[in-house]
Enzyme design. Structure first.
Site, PDB file in Angstrom:
ATOM      1  N   TYR A  46       0.158   6.764  -0.340  1.00 49.39           N
ATOM      2  CA  TYR A  46       0.963   6.590   0.878  1.00 49.39           C
ATOM      3  C   TYR A  46       1.796   5.313   0.793  1.00 49.39           C
ATOM      4  O   TYR A  46       1.435   4.373   0.096  1.00 49.39           O
ATOM      5  CB  TYR A  46       0.072   6.577   2.122  1.00 49.39           C
ATOM      6  CG  TYR A  46      -0.953   5.476   2.161  1.00 49.39           C
ATOM      7  CD1 TYR A  46      -0.638   4.221   2.692  1.00 49.39           C
ATOM      8  CD2 TYR A  46      -2.233   5.681   1.690  1.00 49.39           C
ATOM      9  CE1 TYR A  46      -1.573   3.208   2.720  1.00 49.39           C
ATOM     10  CE2 TYR A  46      -3.175   4.674   1.718  1.00 49.39           C
ATOM     11  CZ  TYR A  46      -2.838   3.440   2.242  1.00 49.39           C
ATOM     12  OH  TYR A  46      -3.766   2.448   2.264  1.00 49.39           O
TER      13      TYR A  46
ATOM     14  N   ARG B 118       0.735   2.858  -2.094  1.00 45.61           N
ATOM     15  CA  ARG B 118      -0.621   2.657  -2.589  1.00 45.61           C
ATOM     16  C   ARG B 118      -1.040   3.851  -3.440  1.00 45.61           C
ATOM     17  O   ARG B 118      -0.778   4.993  -3.072  1.00 45.61           O
ATOM     18  CB  ARG B 118      -1.650   2.537  -1.447  1.00 45.61           C
ATOM     19  CG  ARG B 118      -1.474   1.433  -0.456  1.00 45.61           C
ATOM     20  CD  ARG B 118      -1.931   0.038  -0.905  1.00 45.61           C
ATOM     21  NE  ARG B 118      -2.776  -0.094  -2.069  1.00 45.61           N
ATOM     22  CZ  ARG B 118      -4.104  -0.176  -2.065  1.00 45.61           C
ATOM     23  NH1 ARG B 118      -4.774  -0.099  -0.953  1.00 45.61           N
ATOM     24  NH2 ARG B 118      -4.790  -0.345  -3.183  1.00 45.61           N
TER      25      ARG B 118
ATOM     26  N   TYR C   2      -3.814   8.129   7.465  1.00 46.06           N
ATOM     27  CA  TYR C   2      -5.066   7.671   8.071  1.00 46.06           C
ATOM     28  C   TYR C   2      -5.124   8.045   9.536  1.00 46.06           C
ATOM     29  O   TYR C   2      -4.103   8.043  10.229  1.00 46.06           O
ATOM     30  CB  TYR C   2      -5.181   6.145   7.981  1.00 46.06           C
ATOM     31  CG  TYR C   2      -5.563   5.619   6.622  1.00 46.06           C
ATOM     32  CD1 TYR C   2      -6.901   5.495   6.261  1.00 46.06           C
ATOM     33  CD2 TYR C   2      -4.592   5.210   5.718  1.00 46.06           C
ATOM     34  CE1 TYR C   2      -7.256   4.988   5.023  1.00 46.06           C
ATOM     35  CE2 TYR C   2      -4.939   4.703   4.472  1.00 46.06           C
ATOM     36  CZ  TYR C   2      -6.272   4.592   4.137  1.00 46.06           C
ATOM     37  OH  TYR C   2      -6.629   4.090   2.921  1.00 46.06           O
TER      38      TYR C   2
END
Lengths: 208, 241
Positions: B146, B156, B107
């Site tokens: 990740y 996840r 992210y």
């Protein structure tokens, strides 16, 4: 075979997670150049009717620590008690007031802050007037489904005493969790409203 | 609102409960007192509605809306579907906001701790407004899975976050979309916070080969269902709200 209702089920909620800012307030988390501004940062436009106020506070976990990764949304009526929404059928709201605000809690202090106006009263389903209030919706990492609550105003004792929603709170010692106290915020009129997710002084949340 | 009733109530056993200890952050962030049941008032039955004029030309194109030196790395895909209510009616004008990791699972956020590389051409956010029939579409790259600090080795599944506004604040929803066939879906403590398998399956998007564009973009179909409302067949309220 019996008939079928043919109704769907709501998509189940999932947490907003720690990176909610990327999608909801990208400029706040240094993703610039995609949206000109973050949605909901400006609630009032020049010429807005009503008393300008600041609403600020923290979202506090069961260990007493403020959440520094929460996202807070608010929704409220204008000064005349009208919502700026196509679903509002009682009249036209002040075009200078959006009614919707969205702010992250600060990454260092955990404070959220809205520049808004004090709302007017709106009716309950049976026509009785509710006290002036701001609807809150809180999401964050660790919150599995967004939490609805309301902020009422500490200087509206008479209206609060008549409010059919506040009257619904069975354990009366919990009513103050919904009431913000008037306070100076940077020399301006403000209201402090802390939301406690769990434990002593847990805020009343609504199943709406 | 004389022509419409209240929203269908959210029933237990479908949405995740507040306390799901395998998702550790929920332990101190879950209310313990019962929520106060409140029939919908005008404060919940109204809500902000956003116009198409708010949406920029590239807002729905995550491949291009942050890129400066070329397209981001990753499997190109279209995500499309409809925003509907529980009565199966489209929700025209619904604002849909999405955010996601890049193809490596990273992210663009200062709190991110995964060593996977940032992609200089990928921001990870997009938004669009549903059309007259509730349909919406994004173009993006497939996010990677990740690791995250929960269990000592939790990962996840690949997912896209969705934030959706209907016509009423009572419909406000944030959820996540997963991808058909990913075995990590069923191992994830956040997914497993949802108690009902059918509810989880409602968050799994299907590969949609028919809408894939050859030599260009795969497609996944993901419908989003917001709360529906009762038809008012008998009007006995004195007031009009």
């Amino acid at each position: 075979m019996v008939q079928a209702l043919n109704q769907l089920r709501e998509s189940p909620s999932q947490t907003a997670g720690p990176y909610v800012h990327i999608g909801c307030t990208p400029n706040f988390c240094d993703i610039h150049g995609v949206y000109p501004t973050d949605l909901g940062v400006t609630m009032v436009s020049p010429g807005v009717k009503g008393e300008p106020i600041i609403v600020t506070g923290r979202v506090i976990d069961g260990g007493g620590f403020p959440l520094r990764d929460a996202l807070v949304e608010i929704w409220q009526a204008d000064a005349a008690g009208l919502y700026n929404s196509p679903m509002e059928r009682r009249g036209n709201a002040d075009p200078a007031f959006a009614g919707f605000g969205r702010q992250p809690t600060d990454g260092a202090t955990g404070e959220y802050r809205f520049d808004t106006i004090k709302p007017g009263r709106v009716p309950f389903v049976d026509g009785r007037m509710m006290a002036p209030h701001v609807t809150f919706w809180i999401v964050a990492r660790g919150i599995n489904i967004g939490l609805h609550t309301r902020m009422y105003f500490g200087d509206e004792a008479t209206a609060n005493a008549q409010c059919p929603v506040l009257a619904r709170v069975e354990h009366r010692e919990r009513v103050p969790t919904l009431i913000a106290q008037r306070a100076d915020v940077d020399g301006r009129t403000g209201y402090r409203f802390d939301i406690r997710l769990q434990g002593e002084g847990e805020t009343v949340f609504f199943d709406i | 609102m004389a022509d419409n009733g209240s929203f269908y109530q959210r029933v237990g056993g479908w949405h995740p409960p507040p306390l799901t200890p395998d998702y550790k952050t929920s332990v101190l962030r879950s209310p313990q007192r019962a929520k106060l049941s409140l029939e919908n008032t005008i404060s919940e039955m109204t809500g902000p509605v956003f116009g198409h004029s708010m949406i920029g030309e590239l807002d729905d194109d995550l491949i291009r809306n942050y890129a400066t030196t070329g397209d981001p790395i990753g499997p190109r895909m279209i995500v499309h579907g409809r925003v509907m209510d529980e009565n199966g009616r489209g929700v025209p004008g619904a604002l849909v906001e999405v955010w996601q990791a890049n193809a490596g699972g990273r992210y663009r956020h200062k709190k991110e701790g995964y060593i996977a590389a940032l992609d200089p051409n990928f921001g990870g956010c997009g938004r669009t407004i549903a059309g007259d029939d509730g349909s919406y579409v994004f173009r993006t790259i497939k996010p990677g899975p990740y690791p995250w600090p929960n269990g000592v080795n939790d990962w996840r599944p690949a997912h896209i976050h969705f934030s959706v506004f209907g016509t009423a604040f009572a419909q406000r929803l944030i959820t996540q979309m997963y991808f058909e066939g990913d075995p990590m879906i069923w191992q994830c403590p956040i997914v497993r916070a949802i108690p009902d398998k059918a509810a989880i399956e409602q968050l799994v998007a299907l590969l949609d080969r028919n809408n894939s564009i050859h030599m260009d973009t795969l497609a996944y179909k993901f419908d989003i269902i917001l709360r529906g409302r009762r038809s008012t067949m008998f009007e006995n309220r004195k007031e009009g709200n």
